[in-house]
Design an enzyme around this catalytic site. Structure first.
Site, PDB file in Angstrom:
ATOM      1  N   PHE A 136      42.201  41.364  52.969  1.00  0.00           N
ATOM      2  CA  PHE A 136      42.475  42.771  52.635  1.00  0.00           C
ATOM      3  C   PHE A 136      41.413  43.242  51.656  1.00  0.00           C
ATOM      4  CE2 PHE A 136      44.228  46.296  50.282  1.00  0.00           C
ATOM      5  CZ  PHE A 136      44.808  47.063  51.278  1.00  0.00           C
ATOM      6  N   ASP A 221      34.804  39.510  46.971  1.00  0.00           N
ATOM      7  CA  ASP A 221      35.771  40.535  46.573  1.00  0.00           C
ATOM      8  C   ASP A 221      36.690  39.905  45.528  1.00  0.00           C
ATOM      9  OD1 ASP A 221      37.997  42.167  46.285  1.00  0.00           O
ATOM     10  OD2 ASP A 221      38.117  42.697  48.399  1.00  0.00           O
ATOM     11  N   LYS A 250      41.065  46.617  39.769  1.00  0.00           N
ATOM     12  CA  LYS A 250      42.389  46.238  39.289  1.00  0.00           C
ATOM     13  C   LYS A 250      42.452  45.997  37.779  1.00  0.00           C
ATOM     14  CE  LYS A 250      44.688  44.685  43.516  1.00  0.00           C
ATOM     15  NZ  LYS A 250      45.701  45.758  43.522  1.00  0.00           N
TER      16      LYS A 250
END
Length: 394
Positions: A136, A221, A250
Site C-alpha cells: 500500500f 516507502d 505519518k
C-alpha cells in the site's frame, strides 16, 4: 457524540467506516470522547502520533511558530524547513530533502523523481516500476498504481501504466520482473496495510543488487516505519541496506500533515526548478513541529527504549499465541509496529477492544495491528494484554 456525529453524517463524504465515537481531547496514549470517556490509543492515528497526543514540546513549537509565520510558499526560504532538512540529512543516508504534505504525495514525488532521473540519465523508454503484491502506497493515481491490492483499484482504472507487482519476499519473482526497462523498485520494509509483513534481508539485498545491475533506483516507502517506529530512526537501518530514495510522512510531524522524500545529491538533482513542486510542502508550522519531534526521538536512550517497549509488547502478544493457539497463530512486525495473527475475524476482536475502550486496527481480516505512541508506558502495554486475554477467553 451525537451532535458531532450527526453533523458529520449530514455534511461529510461517506467514504470512511467510522467507529461511533467523537474524540475531543488527548494526552499521551489516552483519548477522551465528547462525553468524557477515556480510551487507550494503540493506533496513534495510524502510526502518526509519534510522541502521543498533545506532547508539550511539540505543542509549544507549534504555538511559537504560529505566532511568527504561518505560510509564505516555497518561493522563499524559512528557518523551520531548513532546520528540519538539516536534521534529516545529518541522521540518514540522504543528502537532499523535498517536502510535501502526506505519504501519498511523498510516493508521487518519489515515482516522478525516479522516472525523471532515468529519463535524464538513460533517455526515454526506461519507465517500468516494480512494486509488491499486497503493498500500500497511497490513494493518488501514481501511488495507487504502485499499490498491489486490486481492491483499491476498482472503479479507478485505467491506472498509470508500466507497473509490475511481485509477491513479497519472492526473490525469484523479483529477478524475473526487474530488467533493462526498469527505472525503480519501490518497497515497504514492513508492509503495514498489507498485514504488518516484514521483508526479509535476503529479499531487500536482492532488490538492491538488481537495481545496481540494471541502473534502476531503489525506493523505500518508510511512511509507516520511519521516525523511530521500528526501534531505529529508519527501518533500513535494521537491514543495513541503503535505498536511493526514501519516503516519509505519518510520524514525521507528530500529528500535523507533513511528508518528505530523501535522496542522494546525484538522484535529487533531477528535480530542477519547475519539474515538481508543492504549495504547502514544508509549511513552517508543520516543520517546527517535526523539528521538535526529531529532537526527542534522537535524544539519548529514546530509540533504545522504543526497542525495549517493542520487545515487551511482542512478548505479551506471543504469550497470547501460546495460551490461545486455536485463536492466535503468531506475531510479526518490528519495534512498535506489530501484527497479531489471528484465526478468528480480526475485525471482531478490534470491535471488542473498542467496546472496552482500546483502539487498534485490522488492516487484514486475519491481522490486528498495534502501533501505539512511541511514548507508551509499560503498564499500558500490560493493560492491553489483559484486555486482549479477556476477549480471547470469551
Amino acid at each position: 457524540m451525537a451532535i458531532i456525529k450527526d453533523l458529520g453524517e449530514l455534511y461529510l463524504a461517506q467514504n470512511y467506516k467510522r467507529f461511533p465515537v467523537a474524540f475531543v481531547r488527548g494526552k499521551g496514549s489516552r483519548l477522551w470522547d465528547e462525553e468524557g470517556r477515556e480510551y487507550l490509543d494503540f493506533c496513534a492515528g495510524i502510526a502518526v502520533c509519534t510522541l502521543g497526543h498533545a506532547p508539550e514540546p511539540v505543542v509549544s513549537a507549534i504555538k511559537e511558530q504560529a505566532e511568527k509565520l504561518l505560510h509564505v510558499s516555497n518561493l522563499y526560504w524559512t528557518e523551520p524547513q531548513a532546520r528540519l532538512a538539516e536534521i534529516l540529512v545529518e541522521n540518514s543516508f540522504g543528502e537532499r530533502v523535498f517536502f510535501c504534505n502526506s505519504g501519498a504525495e511523498a510516493v508521487e514525488a518519489a515515482l516522478k523523481l525516479a522516472r525523471r532521473w532515468s529519463y535524464l540519465n538513460h533517455g526515454p523508454g526506461k519507465t517500468q516500476m516494480v512494486a509488491l503484491e499486497n503493498s500500500f502506497h497511497g490513494r493518488t493515481y501514481g501511488a495507487l498504481s504502485a499499490t498491489g491490492q486490486p481492491v483499491y483499484w476498482e472503479g479507478f482504472e485505467p491506472l498509470v501504466p508500466d507497473f509490475v507487482h511481485v509477491p513479497p519476499n519472492d526473490r525469484e519473482a523479483l529477478r524475473e520482473a526487474v530488467n533493462e526497462s526498469t527505472c525503480a523498485v519501490i518497497l515497504e520494509p514492513v508492509l503495514g496495510e498489507g498485514g504488518v509483513i516484514p521483508l526479509s534481508r535476503e529479499f531487500l539485498l536482492e532488490a538492491r543488487s538488481l537495481c545496481d545491475r540494471y541502473q534502476a533506483l531503489l525506493i523505500f516507502d518508510e511512511i509507516q516505519t520511519g521516525i523511530g517506529r521500528t526501534g531505529h530512526l529508519f527501518a533500513y537501518e535494521h537491514y543495513g541496506i541503503v535505498p536511493d530514495i526514501m519516503c516519509l510522512a505519518k510520524g514525521l510531524a507528530g500529528g500535523l500533515p507533513l511528508g518528505a522524500i530523501l535522496a542522494k545529491e546525484k538522484v535529487m538533482s533531477a528535480l530542477t526548478p519547475g519539474s515538481h513542486a508543492s504549495t504547502f510542502g514544508g509549511n513552517p508550522v508543520a516543520c517546527a513541529a517535526a523539528v521538535a519531534v526529531m529532537k526527542i526521538v534522537l535524544s539519548e536512550g529514546f530509540l533504545e527504549e522504543v526497542r525495549l517497549k517493542g520487545q515487551a509488547l511482542r512478548k505479551r502478544l506471543s504469550a497470547l499465541a501460546e495460551e490461545f493457539p486455536d485463536k492466535v497463530s503468531g506475531v510479526r512486525g518490528l519495534g512498535l509496529l506489530l501484527g497479531l495473527e489471528v484465526r478468528i475475524p480480526a475485525g471482531d476482536v478490534v470491535q471488542a477492544l473498542f467496546e472496552r475502550r482500546v483502539l487498534a486496527t485490522a488492516p487484514k481480516t486475519e491481522v490486528i495491528r498495534f502501533s501505539p505512541p512511541l511514548t507508551v508506558a509499560y503498564r499500558e502495554i500490560d493493560a492491553v494484554y489483559e484486555i486482549l486475554r479477556e476477549i480471547l477467553k470469551s
